[in-house]
Design a protein around this motif. Structure first.
Motif, mmCIF file in Angstrom:
data_model
loop_
_atom_site.group_PDB
_atom_site.id
_atom_site.type_symbol
_atom_site.label_atom_id
_atom_site.label_comp_id
_atom_site.label_asym_id
_atom_site.label_seq_id
_atom_site.Cartn_x
_atom_site.Cartn_y
_atom_site.Cartn_z
ATOM 1 N N LEU A 176 0.810 -1.210 0.000
ATOM 2 C CA LEU A 176 0.000 0.000 0.000
ATOM 3 C C LEU A 176 0.847 1.265 0.000
ATOM 4 C CD1 LEU A 176 -3.018 -0.884 2.341
ATOM 5 C CD2 LEU A 176 -2.772 -1.138 -0.136
ATOM 6 N N GLY A 179 1.769 1.602 -3.609
ATOM 7 C CA GLY A 179 0.609 1.869 -4.447
ATOM 8 C C GLY A 179 0.017 3.258 -4.258
ATOM 9 N N THR A 180 0.054 3.762 -3.014
ATOM 10 C CA THR A 180 -0.567 5.061 -2.737
ATOM 11 C C THR A 180 0.437 6.197 -2.577
ATOM 12 O OG1 THR A 180 -0.550 4.715 -0.324
ATOM 13 C CG2 THR A 180 -2.468 3.887 -1.554
ATOM 14 N N LEU A 201 -6.382 -2.620 -2.204
ATOM 15 C CA LEU A 201 -6.016 -1.416 -2.928
ATOM 16 C C LEU A 201 -7.092 -1.176 -3.981
ATOM 17 C CD1 LEU A 201 -3.803 0.781 -3.405
ATOM 18 C CD2 LEU A 201 -2.840 -0.748 -5.135
ATOM 19 N N PRO A 208 -5.219 6.039 -6.550
ATOM 20 C CA PRO A 208 -5.071 4.810 -5.761
ATOM 21 C C PRO A 208 -5.318 5.089 -4.277
ATOM 22 C CG PRO A 208 -2.929 5.649 -6.461
ATOM 23 C CD PRO A 208 -3.956 6.465 -7.174
ATOM 24 N N GLY A 210 -5.649 3.157 -0.307
ATOM 25 C CA GLY A 210 -5.490 1.979 0.544
ATOM 26 C C GLY A 210 -6.735 1.759 1.371
ATOM 27 N N SER A 228 -5.579 8.117 0.929
ATOM 28 C CA SER A 228 -5.061 8.413 -0.410
ATOM 29 C C SER A 228 -4.376 9.772 -0.358
ATOM 30 C CB SER A 228 -6.191 8.404 -1.446
ATOM 31 O OG SER A 228 -7.166 9.367 -1.105
#
Length: 279
Positions: A176, A179-180, A201, A208, A210, A228
């Motif tokens: 996460l 990803g974020t 996600l 993106p 979490g 986010s």
């Protein structure tokens, strides 16, 4: 003076006719007046238009969403006690009040004015930012709708609630964060009766986000925390309710967070306060 009194009496008679309160004889007289008297027809049309307008205003007001706190209060209120009929109930005279069409119209117009005043006061508060020299109005409804939609989808899939389970916290943190773009910790909310279940996600408003999911004891209630990149929101906790789902959101200079749960959960604000200090 007599003309004014006559006009007022005619207005009362037509109002009673529109309300269905006129007797048969009176109804026939009013119908004859509407056929033969242009003044009576004009007054009838004005009263009917006013009533229709008041009804539309009332219907629009009934479509407004209820405040989260009011919904919680209603859902958590104890059942009413059964009424007991006293021996002398038959001797008591019941009082009833049936407003006329004109009174109902006045009440609707007053409600409209009050609501408009409140809306204007809220609308004039600072709620916009400047970008490139032009003023941009901020609106967070779309991305919060995405948050609610994903929450409602995943909570209906108990066997696929999470992508990575709580037994792999290291993988969750790395996944996460990458990803974020947000560094975070997994809050321990066991004091609120919540056990960490895992993470997902997803995207909200093409960003993106979490999603940390928790279960509440034996009740099976799902509470989630989403985060986010920062959106233009206030840094103060804001409560909202959408589609029977409660939301408590707040922002920091780096991220925006939302605690999501059933609207009947009375402690979402407390969970948000704990999560804000731990995440």
């Amino acid at each position: 003076m007599k003309a004014s009194a006559s006009s007022s009496a005619l207005e009362q008679r037509i109002s009673a006719f529109l309300d269905g309160e006129a007797n048969e004889h009176e109804r026939q007289e009013i119908e004859a007046l509407l056929v033969n008297e242009p003044q009576a027809r004009a007054l009838h049309d004005n009263l009917k238009r006013g009533t229709d307008y008041g009804r539309r205003v009332f219907d629009d007001a009934m479509k407004e969403p209820l405040p989260l706190e009011l919904v919680r209060t209603i859902k958590n209120a104890p059942l009413p006690r059964r009424a007991i009929r006293l021996p002398d109930d038959k001797k008591r005279q019941s009082l009833s009040f049936k407003p006329s069409r004109t009174q109902a119209l006045v009440a609707c117009i007053l409600s409209l004015c009050l609501g408009g005043g409140i809306g204007y006061a809220l609308g004039t508060q600072p709620g916009s930012t400047r970008l490139g020299g032009s003023e941009v109005q901020l609106d967070s409804r779309d991305w919060l709708d995405d948050v609610v939609a994903h929450y409602r989808l995943y909570t209906r899939l108990p066997d696929r609630l999470v992508e990575i389970g709580a037994d792999r916290p290291g993988d969750i943190l790395a996944w996460l964060t990458t990803g974020t773009g947000i560094a975070f910790r997994i809050p321990d909310l066991s004091q609120s009766g919540l056990a960490f279940a895992g993470a997902r996600l997803f995207t909200a408003d093409n960003r993106p986000s979490g999603l940390l999911l928790y279960r509440r004891g034996d009740e099976g209630e799902i509470i989630a925390i989403t985060f986010s990149k920062t959106r233009p929101d206030t840094n103060k906790p804001v409560e909202d309710i959408r589609a029977d789902t409660g939301l408590v959101s707040w922002s920091t200079p780096l991220a925006t967070y939302v605690v999501v749960g059933p609207s009947s959960a009375a402690d979402l604000d407390e969970i948000a306060a704990k999560a804000a200090g731990l995440i």
